[in-house]
Scaffold this motif. Sequence first.
Motif, mmCIF file in Angstrom:
data_model
loop_
_atom_site.group_PDB
_atom_site.id
_atom_site.type_symbol
_atom_site.label_atom_id
_atom_site.label_comp_id
_atom_site.label_asym_id
_atom_site.label_seq_id
_atom_site.Cartn_x
_atom_site.Cartn_y
_atom_site.Cartn_z
ATOM 1 N N GLY A 122 -1.075 6.633 -5.539
ATOM 2 C CA GLY A 122 -0.539 5.574 -6.374
ATOM 3 C C GLY A 122 0.904 5.213 -6.084
ATOM 4 O O GLY A 122 1.469 4.372 -6.777
ATOM 5 N N ASP A 148 6.035 3.538 -8.228
ATOM 6 C CA ASP A 148 4.898 4.311 -8.727
ATOM 7 C C ASP A 148 4.066 3.408 -9.625
ATOM 8 O O ASP A 148 4.553 2.919 -10.647
ATOM 9 N N ALA A 188 -0.086 -2.273 -10.480
ATOM 10 C CA ALA A 188 -1.284 -1.461 -10.246
ATOM 11 C C ALA A 188 -2.524 -2.345 -10.164
ATOM 12 O O ALA A 188 -3.387 -2.160 -9.294
ATOM 13 N N ASN A 211 -4.808 -2.833 -6.700
ATOM 14 C CA ASN A 211 -6.250 -2.599 -6.734
ATOM 15 C C ASN A 211 -7.006 -3.846 -6.281
ATOM 16 O O ASN A 211 -8.004 -3.766 -5.547
#
Length: 310
Positions: free
Chosen positions: A71, A145, A153, A157
Amino acid sequence: MYMTNPNPTPDPHDLILSELDIEADPFAICALEGACTLGLGRVPGATLHYVLGGQGQLRFQSLPPIDLVPGRLVLVPSSLHHSLCNHGGGQVGLPVCQPAGLDLDQHVARGEGSGNMVVLCSTVRLGLRDTHGLVDLMRVPLLLDLADAPGAAQAINALVGEVTQPRTGRRAMIRALLLQCVIEMLRQRLDAGDPAVLWVGALADPGLWRSLRTMLDDPGAAHSLEGLAEVAGMSRSRFAARFQMSYGRAPMGFLRALRLARAAQLLSERRDPVKRIAQMVGFTSRSAFTRAFIEAWGQSPRAFRQDKAG
């Protein structure tokens, strides 16, 4: 009744970030099996690494290492020698996509032990609209992160999905998703007051931007400190001091590094004779160009081109 300011003072950072543009080369999978190191060398563009699974480090010749965990997204500046290192322990977190099933180039290193690390990698070019070369302003890696950035995030994805399943508009979508992640990287550092991203705010200075764009647009032109200061609308001494403070390097030193970075890019992408490449980036002497290139890249232009072709 509350009134909003009809003409709010624009945030210079917001103005710059809204003009960012990004391009990425095809992605590749870097797979490290067991305790081992995969050297990635130096490339003319910046390099993006996204850790799908495993634990290790990103190591540099002249900077502290960066720990790699699932990640974590890392953007490595242009021309910075680096390598991926797998600790060789047990797999920590499985990739959301199965790397073996991805139709991507694979770079594999093998060592002792059974623990694997899998990283999705690509070379990227970052710029403002119609102007590339901003990655040449980066001096240290940026990291993000995704656990601390839910929007990024979701973007990464979705990016993995675009990489694995070719669809109409794939290139445009990858560019938009990557840009979202890079903007999140930069704004986290800007909010934290990190001096490593002072150059972002400096881009909003009209005078400095005019001189910088003059160099980025045509690094091979016969630029001089006096001429660049005139473009910026400043005295020579004031321009040199402000450029150094904003971009971390004297104007002519920055120009020399930019010329050699562009030369490396041209040697990688084109088949022009070395003498022609030298002329394109502002060197009138091939021998002087070769000496400067060896000092910057550790090998001759011809050897560099052969390595990239191989």
